[in-house]
Design an enzyme around this catalytic site. Sequence first.
Site, PDB file in Angstrom:
ATOM      1  N   ASP A 172       7.545  12.623  -7.430  1.00  0.00           N
ATOM      2  CA  ASP A 172       6.876  11.227  -7.264  1.00  0.00           C
ATOM      3  C   ASP A 172       6.740  10.382  -8.349  1.00  0.00           C
ATOM      4  O   ASP A 172       7.490  10.790  -9.646  1.00  0.00           O
ATOM      5  CB  ASP A 172       5.534  11.695  -6.838  1.00  0.00           C
ATOM      6  N   ASP A 227       4.086   3.852   0.319  1.00  0.00           N
ATOM      7  CA  ASP A 227       3.620   4.979   1.045  1.00  0.00           C
ATOM      8  C   ASP A 227       3.447   4.563   2.628  1.00  0.00           C
ATOM      9  O   ASP A 227       2.657   3.372   2.701  1.00  0.00           O
ATOM     10  CB  ASP A 227       2.214   5.540   0.715  1.00  0.00           C
TER      11      ASP A 227
HETATM   12  C1  LIG Z   1      -0.708   0.030   5.452  1.00  0.00           C
HETATM   13  O1  LIG Z   1       0.387  -0.260   5.150  1.00  0.00           O
HETATM   14  C2  LIG Z   1       0.256  -1.812   5.208  1.00  0.00           C
HETATM   15  C3  LIG Z   1       2.002  -2.213   5.049  1.00  0.00           C
HETATM   16  O2  LIG Z   1       2.596  -1.438   4.109  1.00  0.00           O
HETATM   17  C4  LIG Z   1      -0.501  -2.383   4.246  1.00  0.00           C
HETATM   18  O3  LIG Z   1      -0.357  -3.732   4.483  1.00  0.00           O
HETATM   19  C5  LIG Z   1      -1.915  -1.896   4.550  1.00  0.00           C
HETATM   20  O4  LIG Z   1      -2.499  -2.293   3.505  1.00  0.00           O
HETATM   21  C6  LIG Z   1      -1.907  -0.365   4.305  1.00  0.00           C
HETATM   22  N1  LIG Z   1      -3.287   0.101   4.646  1.00  0.00           N
HETATM   23  C7  LIG Z   1      -3.771   1.027   4.260  1.00  0.00           C
HETATM   24  C8  LIG Z   1      -5.219   1.381   4.463  1.00  0.00           C
HETATM   25  O5  LIG Z   1      -3.175   1.593   3.036  1.00  0.00           O
END
Ligand SMILES: *[C@@H]1O[C@H](CO)[C@@H](O)[C@H](O)[C@H]1NC(C)=O
Length: 406
Positions: A172, A227
């Site tokens: 990481d 992620d």
């Molecule tokens: C999940 O991934 C999306 C796309 O990368 C991002 O816009 C969103 O903020 C993320 N949601 C969380 C809860 O991390």
Amino acid sequence: MVMNWRVGFVIFIFPLIILCISKATRAANLSSNAHHDYTQFLLVNGLARTPPMGWNSWNHFYCGIDERIVKATADALVSTGLAALGYKYVNIDDCWAEGNRDGSGNLVAKSSTFPSGIKALANYVHARGLKLGIYSDAGYKTCSKSMPGSLGHEDQDARTFAEWGVDYLKYDNCYHDGSKPQERYARMGSALRKVGRPILYSVCDWGQENPAQWASSFANAWRTTGDINDTWGSITSNADSNNIWGRYGGPGRWNDPDMLEVGNGGMSLEEYRSHFSIWALMKAPLLIGCDIRSVSRQTLMLLRNKEVIDVNQDPLGVQGRKIRSKAGLEIWAGPLSGKRVVVVLWNRSLSRAPITVGWREVGLSPSTGVIVRDLWTHSFVSRSLRFRLTANVASHACKMYILTTI
Ligand SMILES: *[C@@H]1O[C@H](CO)[C@@H](O)[C@H](O)[C@H]1NC(C)=O
Ligand SMILES: *[C@@H]1O[C@H](CO)[C@@H](O)[C@H](O)[C@H]1NC(C)=O
Ligand SMILES: CC(=O)N[C@H]1CO[C@H](CO)[C@@H](O)[C@@H]1O
């Protein structure tokens, strides 16, 4: 064949870039597969001839892991039949070590959660025909901040992992010293090469500085994205980011749009089917991210689809890519061994609609008769279809086919 990344860049990546530039100026021609010429360039560790498959603890458990969970997961991989289908890496993510190194500077397994130690765990996993993966970080702390990273301890930690019988390292990118990922990641790559045990090396720098362009001379996989999370927005966005680097993947070295969320509960069955189908087509590592000890029949039905797994593990090893997209209408396709073509019709919009793929746009001659196999219904749509194929695709769903010319 020991080489540093600069030499690797000149020998492998530079010709690839030239190839890509020249190819990008032409229309997509999936039957012309110049990539095939590069399949001989496996890393010296010989690993990941096809994309790695297995399980990783992070997407479901985050830091809430212990050796009981890991052992029960290994057992469940075997009892569910997933292991026999190729899911063989059992990968521990962050939070497995004590906060401090021992007096000799070695990483130490956390005594409250991994009291038997990692070597015992590796033995347990190996006894079931599986492989053990571990996690560290190209910085001073891992992302949880609960354990040390390997920056400045690369050789020592690589030796520790080898002594323990570790088979895979996810590395990481948190809490580093600000130096370039190219350098920090190459250092661990070189440390792993010296330990006398083949350890699959998975670079997780979230796509920073475009690792597709520099990691393939020392790593078996590299993340192309931030992620993943268990939402539709995340899988569509990671699929699109990973798609950009399609031409850099190949046997021994894969683009990684992050681990699977299938079975974690945040998406519908059809959304998970799309997630799994596109990851398989893109030759992504298939690392299950749910709790396999209590996996549902529906989730198993997706993860155990051998026809879809076979696309991912196809010996040709060419990443499929998005070839057309309009108003939520998407066609993804790629070549497979045996002059076959895999096609995914993906409807990203809000209602059911017909999608049509023409033979010409996937590199087949239009008037050729084609055998069309539906990989989700496990049936033949036609044994002699010409010109094109149309399917009705529900919102957020996909259809996945293999086309074989007669
Ligand atoms: C999940 O991934 C999306 C796309 O990368 C991002 O816009 C969103 O903020 C993320 N949601 C969380 C809860 O991390
Ligand atoms: C695709 O490439 C193959 C092999 O190089 C070539 O024979 C064929 O004519 C090409 N097809 C198109 C449509 O460019
Ligand atoms: C891929 C595809 O056909 N997408 C369709 C999904 O449904 C919407 C709404 O009917 C269409 O506009 C898209 O073209």
